[in-house]
Structure formats: structure tokens, C-alpha cells
Design an enzyme around this catalytic site. Structure first.
Site, PDB file in Angstrom:
ATOM      1  N   LYS A 154      16.091  -2.113  42.314  1.00  0.00           N
ATOM      2  CA  LYS A 154      15.837  -3.463  42.813  1.00  0.00           C
ATOM      3  C   LYS A 154      14.478  -3.553  43.505  1.00  0.00           C
ATOM      4  CE  LYS A 154      19.576  -5.288  41.245  1.00  0.00           C
ATOM      5  NZ  LYS A 154      19.533  -6.314  40.172  1.00  0.00           N
ATOM      6  N   ASN A 171      19.020 -11.465  34.023  1.00  0.00           N
ATOM      7  CA  ASN A 171      20.203 -11.533  34.881  1.00  0.00           C
ATOM      8  C   ASN A 171      21.030 -10.254  34.872  1.00  0.00           C
ATOM      9  OD1 ASN A 171      22.533 -12.815  36.334  1.00  0.00           O
ATOM     10  ND2 ASN A 171      23.493 -12.539  34.329  1.00  0.00           N
ATOM     11  N   TYR A 177      20.512   2.111  42.622  1.00  0.00           N
ATOM     12  CA  TYR A 177      20.493   0.654  42.625  1.00  0.00           C
ATOM     13  C   TYR A 177      19.391   0.130  43.547  1.00  0.00           C
ATOM     14  CZ  TYR A 177      22.412  -4.112  42.777  1.00  0.00           C
ATOM     15  OH  TYR A 177      22.583  -5.472  42.672  1.00  0.00           O
ATOM     16  N   ASP A 198      22.834  -6.698  23.773  1.00  0.00           N
ATOM     17  CA  ASP A 198      23.198  -5.621  24.687  1.00  0.00           C
ATOM     18  C   ASP A 198      21.966  -5.341  25.539  1.00  0.00           C
ATOM     19  OD1 ASP A 198      23.768  -3.268  26.011  1.00  0.00           O
ATOM     20  OD2 ASP A 198      24.595  -2.247  24.261  1.00  0.00           O
TER      21      ASP A 198
END
Length: 252
Positions: free
Chosen positions: A163, A92, A159, A65
Site C-alpha cells: 500500500k 480496486n 500488505y 483475473d
């Protein structure tokens, strides 16, 4: 896929690799000769992935997880103990939910995204590095996003922030370990046609007040090809970066 043998003898771990982008990367690595540890939360999906890839003892599944530091570190330890080495680590798993403008973004959405993306990538990288240092060779590949290079869409500030942070971690890792045979790079696709995108994309589109089709179309319009990225294209770049020919890292 065409076998190249460019990863013969290498052991690779890919987080979240029972489907979508991670699965495509696993298949590309296998085609290039690597032994691959596939991971994910579901034992059922893991078993199915191994059966479909049909790679024999060159592919194994280990549950993980990506929200759990213990699981991520255990994944790296498993690969090293099972195969006696760990050469390639692909961060990933990523994503976010609870899309909203910054003044309405919940604590839960912010912290969940931070843990899954930034913390998860850090824990995996930190655990894999000592094993790579032992062998004097390594490849760390971070699956990031074009959103880590810009900030031009509403309701996804968590997000975007994550990133951008991943790019900082990528550059720092490349700088610290590049002279020791270990490279670190980030792949930054736009929208990718996956089942995960089809599950999460509509909510992001709704938060912007547009349809999912228009939301996807905007990504395509920004691409030089005017097309949505495929998982196979991302996997091809990952294979190059994992090989000897891909021995490059981002500039400081």
C-alpha cells in the site's frame, strides 16, 4: 442513488467490481451517467451483477483475473475497442494472505501480494494511460488503505509495504500526467464491512492473537466517526474524484 449526470458520456473500468467496494463504485458511476465495464474472475457473478444493476447497455462484463498481466491489459483494450474510449480506470482489486511476522512470512505470501497489488495496479495504469492521452482527459483512482500511511499492526508487513508502494505510484502518475488532463488519486479507507473482509479478516486477527470483533473494533476506534467505513462512502469519494469537480491530484 441520486443521479447527477456528472459522468455523462464517460467510460469507466473497475477491476474486481462484481461485489463489495468495486460493485458500489460501479453503481455510483452508473448513477452519475457513466458507461461501466464490470470485471472479475467469475462469469456467473458478472452476469448476476449486470442483472441486479439493470443498467442496460451502459454496463457490460468482461472477465479479468487481477493476478494476470494479460487479463488486466486485455480489460483496458476491451473497453477502448467496445466503446471507442476509456476515461476512468479504477484499480480496486487488492489484498494479501499468509499473515505472519516478517521473520516467518513466506515467499509465496510476499510475492502473491506484490503481484496482486503493486504489479496489477501498474499494469492497469500503464495500459489505460495511452487511451486517456488520446482523449486528453482521464481519471485513475487507486483503492489503497490507511495501512499505506502508517505501520502499526503486526503480521501484515507485505500488505503495508504494498500500500505504501501504491501511494508512490499514485504520486508519480499524478506528477507525470497532471498537466495533460489526467489525474491520479488514491482512496485510503480503514476496515470496510464487506464479504471479503469477513472472509480474510479473521486470519489477520488470529495472527495478532485477538478476536475478529476486537480487530474490527480497533479500526472503528481509530476513525473520527468511531464507525467502520461502508462501501457506499468509498463509492461517493470515487464519484467525486472521477468528475470534473474532482480534478485534483496529490501533491508532490
Amino acid at each position: 442513488m441520486v443521479a447527477t449526470g456528472s459522468l455523462d458520456g464517460r467510460v469507466a473500468v473497475i477491476t474486481g467490481s462484481t461485489r463489495s467496494i468495486g460493485r458500489a463504485i460501479a453503481e455510483a458511476f452508473l448513477a452519475d451517467g457513466a458507461t461501466v465495464v464490470v470485471s472479475g474472475r467469475s462469469e456467473v457473478k458478472g452476469k448476476q451483477a449486470l442483472e441486479e444493476m439493470d443498467a442496460g447497455d451502459r454496463a457490460v462484463f468482461h472477465p479479468c483475473d487481477a493476478n494476470s498481466q494479460e487479463d488486466i491489459e486485455g480489460l483496458a483494450d476491451f473497453a477502448a475497442e467496445r466503446f471507442g474510449r476509456l476515461d476512468i480506470w479504477v484499480n480496486n482489486v487488492g489484498g494479501s494472505s499468509g499473515f505472519a511476522p516478517i521473520h516467518q512470512l513466506s515467499d509465496e505470501a510476499w510475492h502473491n501480494a506484490l503481484n496482486l497489488n503493486v504489479n496489477g495496479y501498474f499494469y492497469g495504469t500503464r495500459r489505460a494511460l495511452p487511451k486517456m492521452l488520446e482523449g486528453g482527459w482521464g481519471r485513475i483512482i487507486n483503492i489503497s488503505s490507511v495501512e499505506g500511511k502508517q505501520a502499526n499492526k503486526p503480521a501484515i508487513s507485505h500488505y503495508i509495504t504494498n500500500k505504501h508502494a501504491i501511494h508512490g505510484l499514485t504520486k508519480a502518475t499524478a506528477f507525470e500526467y497532471g498537466t495533460q488532463g489526467i489525474t491520479c488519486n488514491a482512496i485510503c479507507p480503514g476496515a470496510v464491512d464487506t464479504d471479503l473482509m469477513r472472509a480474510a479478516g479473521p486470519a489477520a486477527a488470529e495472527a495478532e492473537g485477538i478476536s475478529y470483533e476486537d480487530w474490527l473494533g480497533r479500526f472503528a476506534e481509530h476513525a473520527a466517526t468511531k464507525k467502520i467505513t461502508t462501501v457506499e462512502q468509498i463509492a461517493a469519494v470515487a464519484s467525486l474524484l472521477a468528475s470534473e469537480a474532482g480534478a485534483v491530484s496529490p501533491a508532490r
